[in-house]
Motif scaffolding. Sequence first.
Motif, mmCIF file in Angstrom:
data_model
loop_
_atom_site.group_PDB
_atom_site.id
_atom_site.type_symbol
_atom_site.label_atom_id
_atom_site.label_comp_id
_atom_site.label_asym_id
_atom_site.label_seq_id
_atom_site.Cartn_x
_atom_site.Cartn_y
_atom_site.Cartn_z
ATOM 1 N N PRO A 167 47.902 44.172 40.044
ATOM 2 C CA PRO A 167 46.927 43.665 40.855
ATOM 3 C C PRO A 167 46.895 44.044 42.339
ATOM 4 O O PRO A 167 45.740 43.229 43.238
ATOM 5 N N TYR A 168 47.637 44.653 42.918
ATOM 6 C CA TYR A 168 47.588 45.531 44.254
ATOM 7 C C TYR A 168 46.502 46.080 43.614
ATOM 8 O O TYR A 168 45.282 46.529 44.895
ATOM 9 N N ARG A 169 46.391 47.318 43.251
ATOM 10 C CA ARG A 169 45.299 48.530 42.891
ATOM 11 C C ARG A 169 43.995 47.284 42.495
ATOM 12 O O ARG A 169 43.146 48.031 43.083
ATOM 13 N N LYS A 170 43.794 46.380 41.742
ATOM 14 C CA LYS A 170 42.969 45.611 42.225
ATOM 15 C C LYS A 170 42.102 45.205 42.696
ATOM 16 O O LYS A 170 41.362 45.470 43.477
ATOM 17 N N LYS A 171 42.690 44.408 44.071
ATOM 18 C CA LYS A 171 42.676 44.117 45.260
ATOM 19 C C LYS A 171 42.001 45.677 46.506
ATOM 20 O O LYS A 171 40.634 45.030 46.988
ATOM 21 N N LYS A 172 42.381 46.285 46.582
ATOM 22 C CA LYS A 172 42.618 47.498 46.879
ATOM 23 C C LYS A 172 41.116 48.161 46.619
ATOM 24 O O LYS A 172 40.210 48.242 47.161
ATOM 25 N N LEU A 173 40.632 48.762 45.489
ATOM 26 C CA LEU A 173 39.703 48.774 44.172
ATOM 27 C C LEU A 173 38.450 47.303 44.906
ATOM 28 O O LEU A 173 37.138 48.079 45.119
ATOM 29 N N GLU A 174 39.211 46.688 44.515
ATOM 30 C CA GLU A 174 37.291 44.953 45.209
ATOM 31 C C GLU A 174 37.887 45.497 46.117
ATOM 32 O O GLU A 174 36.030 45.447 46.430
ATOM 33 N N SER A 175 38.317 46.509 47.325
ATOM 34 C CA SER A 175 38.063 46.280 48.556
ATOM 35 C C SER A 175 37.414 47.569 49.379
ATOM 36 O O SER A 175 36.189 47.222 49.837
ATOM 37 N N LEU A 176 37.861 48.833 48.377
ATOM 38 C CA LEU A 176 36.791 50.225 48.579
ATOM 39 C C LEU A 176 35.382 49.893 47.654
ATOM 40 O O LEU A 176 34.946 50.352 48.523
ATOM 41 N N CYS A 177 35.753 49.016 47.119
ATOM 42 C CA CYS A 177 34.074 48.879 46.464
ATOM 43 C C CYS A 177 32.830 47.470 47.068
ATOM 44 O O CYS A 177 32.257 47.476 46.775
ATOM 45 N N THR A 178 33.243 47.656 48.219
ATOM 46 C CA THR A 178 32.711 46.220 48.829
ATOM 47 C C THR A 178 31.058 47.129 49.166
ATOM 48 O O THR A 178 30.811 48.201 49.824
ATOM 49 N N GLY A 179 30.047 46.420 48.796
ATOM 50 C CA GLY A 179 28.906 46.807 48.655
ATOM 51 C C GLY A 179 28.199 47.145 47.802
ATOM 52 O O GLY A 179 26.844 47.623 47.769
ATOM 53 N N LEU A 180 28.929 47.826 47.042
ATOM 54 C CA LEU A 180 28.477 47.702 45.069
ATOM 55 C C LEU A 180 28.685 46.403 44.260
ATOM 56 O O LEU A 180 29.506 46.092 44.606
ATOM 57 N N LYS A 181 27.454 46.853 43.514
ATOM 58 C CA LYS A 181 27.310 45.441 42.887
ATOM 59 C C LYS A 181 28.444 45.830 41.356
ATOM 60 O O LYS A 181 28.548 47.521 40.724
ATOM 61 N N GLY A 182 29.216 45.579 40.683
ATOM 62 C CA GLY A 182 30.306 45.894 39.865
ATOM 63 C C GLY A 182 31.447 44.680 39.244
ATOM 64 O O GLY A 182 31.370 43.365 40.480
ATOM 65 N N LYS A 183 32.271 45.283 39.053
ATOM 66 C CA LYS A 183 33.593 43.942 38.849
ATOM 67 C C LYS A 183 34.864 45.212 38.587
ATOM 68 O O LYS A 183 34.864 46.443 37.717
ATOM 69 N N VAL A 184 36.054 44.536 38.826
ATOM 70 C CA VAL A 184 37.123 45.310 38.110
ATOM 71 C C VAL A 184 38.417 44.037 37.950
ATOM 72 O O VAL A 184 38.063 43.098 38.050
ATOM 73 N N TYR A 185 38.975 44.712 36.575
ATOM 74 C CA TYR A 185 39.218 43.915 35.910
ATOM 75 C C TYR A 185 40.516 44.284 35.821
ATOM 76 O O TYR A 185 40.843 45.762 35.667
ATOM 77 N N LEU A 186 41.638 43.628 35.443
ATOM 78 C CA LEU A 186 43.225 44.030 34.712
ATOM 79 C C LEU A 186 42.696 44.612 33.525
ATOM 80 O O LEU A 186 42.490 43.893 33.101
ATOM 81 N N TRP A 187 43.435 45.166 33.573
ATOM 82 C CA TRP A 187 44.243 45.765 32.169
ATOM 83 C C TRP A 187 44.688 44.207 30.913
ATOM 84 O O TRP A 187 44.042 43.963 30.147
ATOM 85 N N GLU A 188 45.348 43.759 31.771
ATOM 86 C CA GLU A 188 46.080 42.747 30.620
ATOM 87 C C GLU A 188 45.557 41.865 30.595
ATOM 88 O O GLU A 188 45.561 40.817 29.733
ATOM 89 N N ASP A 189 44.281 41.495 31.495
ATOM 90 C CA ASP A 189 43.166 40.842 31.291
ATOM 91 C C ASP A 189 42.752 40.945 29.821
ATOM 92 O O ASP A 189 41.570 39.396 29.638
ATOM 93 N N ILE A 190 41.946 41.935 29.915
ATOM 94 C CA ILE A 190 40.805 42.582 28.978
ATOM 95 C C ILE A 190 42.068 43.131 27.637
ATOM 96 O O ILE A 190 40.959 43.114 26.748
ATOM 97 N N LYS A 191 42.823 42.679 27.560
ATOM 98 C CA LYS A 191 43.703 43.260 25.835
ATOM 99 C C LYS A 191 43.544 42.466 25.165
ATOM 100 O O LYS A 191 43.562 41.033 25.218
#
Length: 191
Positions: A167-191
């Motif tokens: 979750p920490y890395r997800k939040k960090k990646l979401e913050s870094l991707c501000t301004g870009l279209k897209g989505k960040v998934y947690l691996w455990e949520d898509i298994k």
Amino acid sequence: MKNQQRIEEILLSLKKCDYLSREQLQKMHNLGQTRNAQRLLSSMEEYISHFTEDRKKIYYLNAIGREVVQSEKVRKKTAMIHHYLMRNDLYIHMNRPSSWKNEIKISIPDTKLSIVADSAFISNKIHHFVEVDYQQSMKKNVDKINRYKKLSTINSQFALIWVTKTPYRKKKLESLCTGLKGKVYLWEDIK
């Protein structure tokens, strides 16, 4: 005849995805319960090899299997297996897009910059670029995101999709991707 067709479909999936766990193969090919899936996969040992990672069997094409589906990529046991499994779980989660391709080089026009996306596919006429963050340094992720931001100034008609572990890395990646279209998934949520 039906069994031979199922075997060929599994071999083609291994060609496309490089490595697949039993669970992933069960989802992709409706192999039923664990016992049935294991029986079928062990009957395919002429075409596939496997190794164990985290107490799970990971399958890949052997020389005969590669010959059957005309694959030139030789795969062996690798320390990067989690990277492949994460990417494949996302592929399954996205409903296995027919346009999905792995390791795609994107050249940014009029610059010397390029990006190698872990995967790419087209959905609703929009390019989607996939990045897998298993154990990559955040510095490398930042560099890659900055390249995507540079690409977006030239052509913003794409979406950037990440899959990560915590979750920490997800939040960090979401913050870094501000301004870009897209989505960040947690691996455990898509298994």
